[in-house]
Design an enzyme around this catalytic site. Structure first.
Site, PDB file in Angstrom:
ATOM      1  N   HIS A  29       0.839  -1.204   0.000  1.00 38.72           N
ATOM      2  CA  HIS A  29       0.000   0.000   0.000  1.00 38.72           C
ATOM      3  C   HIS A  29       0.877   1.259   0.000  1.00 38.72           C
ATOM      4  O   HIS A  29       0.625   2.202  -0.748  1.00 38.72           O
ATOM      5  CB  HIS A  29      -0.870   0.054   1.263  1.00 38.72           C
ATOM      6  CG  HIS A  29      -1.937  -0.996   1.354  1.00 38.72           C
ATOM      7  ND1 HIS A  29      -2.178  -1.707   2.497  1.00 38.72           N
ATOM      8  CD2 HIS A  29      -2.842  -1.444   0.444  1.00 38.72           C
ATOM      9  CE1 HIS A  29      -3.197  -2.547   2.306  1.00 38.72           C
ATOM     10  NE2 HIS A  29      -3.599  -2.415   1.062  1.00 38.72           N
ATOM     11  N   LYS A  53     -15.183  -5.986   8.867  1.00 37.37           N
ATOM     12  CA  LYS A  53     -15.025  -7.436   8.960  1.00 37.37           C
ATOM     13  C   LYS A  53     -15.394  -7.855  10.374  1.00 37.37           C
ATOM     14  O   LYS A  53     -15.309  -7.059  11.305  1.00 37.37           O
ATOM     15  CB  LYS A  53     -13.574  -7.823   8.679  1.00 37.37           C
ATOM     16  CG  LYS A  53     -13.225  -7.689   7.232  1.00 37.37           C
ATOM     17  CD  LYS A  53     -11.814  -8.172   6.951  1.00 37.37           C
ATOM     18  CE  LYS A  53     -11.399  -7.738   5.566  1.00 37.37           C
ATOM     19  NZ  LYS A  53     -11.129  -6.291   5.502  1.00 37.37           N
ATOM     20  N   ARG A 103      -2.049  -6.293  -8.288  1.00 33.59           N
ATOM     21  CA  ARG A 103      -0.923  -7.178  -7.979  1.00 33.59           C
ATOM     22  C   ARG A 103      -0.788  -8.280  -9.013  1.00 33.59           C
ATOM     23  O   ARG A 103       0.294  -8.604  -9.453  1.00 33.59           O
ATOM     24  CB  ARG A 103      -1.125  -7.803  -6.594  1.00 33.59           C
ATOM     25  CG  ARG A 103      -0.874  -6.841  -5.478  1.00 33.59           C
ATOM     26  CD  ARG A 103      -1.489  -7.318  -4.201  1.00 33.59           C
ATOM     27  NE  ARG A 103      -2.935  -7.217  -4.268  1.00 33.59           N
ATOM     28  CZ  ARG A 103      -3.727  -7.279  -3.210  1.00 33.59           C
ATOM     29  NH1 ARG A 103      -3.226  -7.462  -2.027  1.00 33.59           N
ATOM     30  NH2 ARG A 103      -5.028  -7.151  -3.343  1.00 33.59           N
ATOM     31  N   SER A 141      -3.160  -7.633   2.719  1.00 27.28           N
ATOM     32  CA  SER A 141      -3.565  -7.464   4.124  1.00 27.28           C
ATOM     33  C   SER A 141      -4.107  -8.772   4.683  1.00 27.28           C
ATOM     34  O   SER A 141      -3.872  -9.113   5.831  1.00 27.28           O
ATOM     35  CB  SER A 141      -4.630  -6.368   4.240  1.00 27.28           C
ATOM     36  OG  SER A 141      -4.085  -5.130   3.890  1.00 27.28           O
TER      37      SER A 141
HETATM   38  P1  ADP Z   1      -5.965  -5.846   0.451  1.00 26.99           P
HETATM   39  O1  ADP Z   1      -6.485  -6.127  -0.945  1.00 26.99           O
HETATM   40  O2  ADP Z   1      -4.508  -6.142   0.626  1.00 26.99           O
HETATM   41  O3  ADP Z   1      -6.841  -6.349   1.574  1.00 26.99           O
HETATM   42  P2  ADP Z   1      -7.105  -3.226   0.378  1.00 26.99           P
HETATM   43  O4  ADP Z   1      -8.482  -3.715   0.208  1.00 26.99           O
HETATM   44  O5  ADP Z   1      -6.877  -2.255   1.472  1.00 26.99           O
HETATM   45  O6  ADP Z   1      -6.013  -4.322   0.650  1.00 26.99           O
HETATM   46  O7  ADP Z   1      -6.555  -2.696  -1.017  1.00 26.99           O
HETATM   47  C1  ADP Z   1      -6.647  -1.395  -1.461  1.00 26.99           C
HETATM   48  C2  ADP Z   1      -6.031  -1.293  -2.826  1.00 26.99           C
HETATM   49  O8  ADP Z   1      -4.628  -1.513  -2.729  1.00 26.99           O
HETATM   50  C3  ADP Z   1      -6.523  -2.298  -3.859  1.00 26.99           C
HETATM   51  O9  ADP Z   1      -6.562  -1.679  -5.134  1.00 26.99           O
HETATM   52  C4  ADP Z   1      -5.463  -3.364  -3.848  1.00 26.99           C
HETATM   53  O10 ADP Z   1      -5.405  -4.046  -5.092  1.00 26.99           O
HETATM   54  C5  ADP Z   1      -4.232  -2.510  -3.633  1.00 26.99           C
HETATM   55  N1  ADP Z   1      -3.137  -3.257  -3.031  1.00 26.99           N
HETATM   56  C6  ADP Z   1      -3.189  -4.047  -1.946  1.00 26.99           C
HETATM   57  N2  ADP Z   1      -1.988  -4.587  -1.689  1.00 26.99           N
HETATM   58  C7  ADP Z   1      -1.143  -4.143  -2.667  1.00 26.99           C
HETATM   59  C8  ADP Z   1       0.237  -4.374  -2.986  1.00 26.99           C
HETATM   60  N3  ADP Z   1       0.991  -5.207  -2.262  1.00 26.99           N
HETATM   61  N4  ADP Z   1       0.762  -3.735  -4.067  1.00 26.99           N
HETATM   62  C9  ADP Z   1      -0.014  -2.918  -4.816  1.00 26.99           C
HETATM   63  N5  ADP Z   1      -1.318  -2.680  -4.588  1.00 26.99           N
HETATM   64  C10 ADP Z   1      -1.887  -3.284  -3.528  1.00 26.99           C
END
Ligand code: ADP
Length: 176
Positions: A29, A53, A103, A141
């Protein structure tokens, strides 16, 4: 032009929203935030408050504090919580860009669906995707939460402030 500073903005004055649950904030992130912040005038990292959640790792107020701490060095990055429709929140912030990270191909389907739905609801709001950096492309996450619940070490996947908060959960006196 040689010798001229490159204009880094998509368009000067652009406001972008980076929405997510960020439970917890990961180095992936943070990488998207740092790279995205170079493209726009203001980047608002917006933590979803309405889809809780059953067992979050961190409550929303704590997630906001964590992100503020981890992005303190990025002057055009703000942190906020939002509920309701993302397109409505974006309109209220005068944002024209939604920033998301991709990703792997597994992210694509869901992201495409959300981007198309949001476009149908608000055509002037553009979703911009940044490809994950290779070193973080496997970090999610959900996996971090699972590793933490099983007592594993997540040091290389999350910023130091998340580690400090995790330690404080185990022994509350550990937090500075
Ligand atoms: P996660 O999908 O890890 O639970 P979020 O829902 O908070 O996290 O994701 C928010 C945004 O950040 C989404 O667009 C997700 O694809 C992107 N994201 C999550 N992890 C990464 C990462 N390691 N690298 C790039 N983008 C990411």
């Amino acid at each position: 032009m040689p010798g001229q500073a490159l204009e880094s903005h998509l368009k000067p004055g652009t406001v972008a929203i980076y929405p997510g649950s960020f439970d917890p904030l990961t180095n992936g992130h943070l990488d998207v935030i740092a790279r995205g912040s170079k493209l726009v005038s203001r980047l608002i990292v917006a933590v979803l408050t309405n889809t809780q959640k059953a067992t979050p790792l961190f409550a929303v107020p704590e997630r906001l504090e964590i992100i503020k701490h981890a992005t303190a060095h990025l002057p055009n990055v703000e942190v906020d919580g939002f509920g309701g429709l993302l397109v409505d929140y974006a309109a209220g912030q005068n944002a024209t860009v939604i920033l998301r990270g991709i990703r792997a191909i597994s992210d694509y389907e869901n992201e495409l669906q959300m981007a198309l739905l949001n476009r149908r609801m608000r055509p002037d709001l553009e979703t911009v995707f940044l490809m994950a950096s290779e070193e973080y492309s496997f970090v999610s996450s959900r996996m971090i939460r699972e590793i933490v619940q099983l007592g594993g070490d997540v040091t290389s996947f999350v910023p130091p402030v998340v580690l400090a908060r995790l330690r404080a959960k185990i022994s509350p006196d550990a937090l500075d």
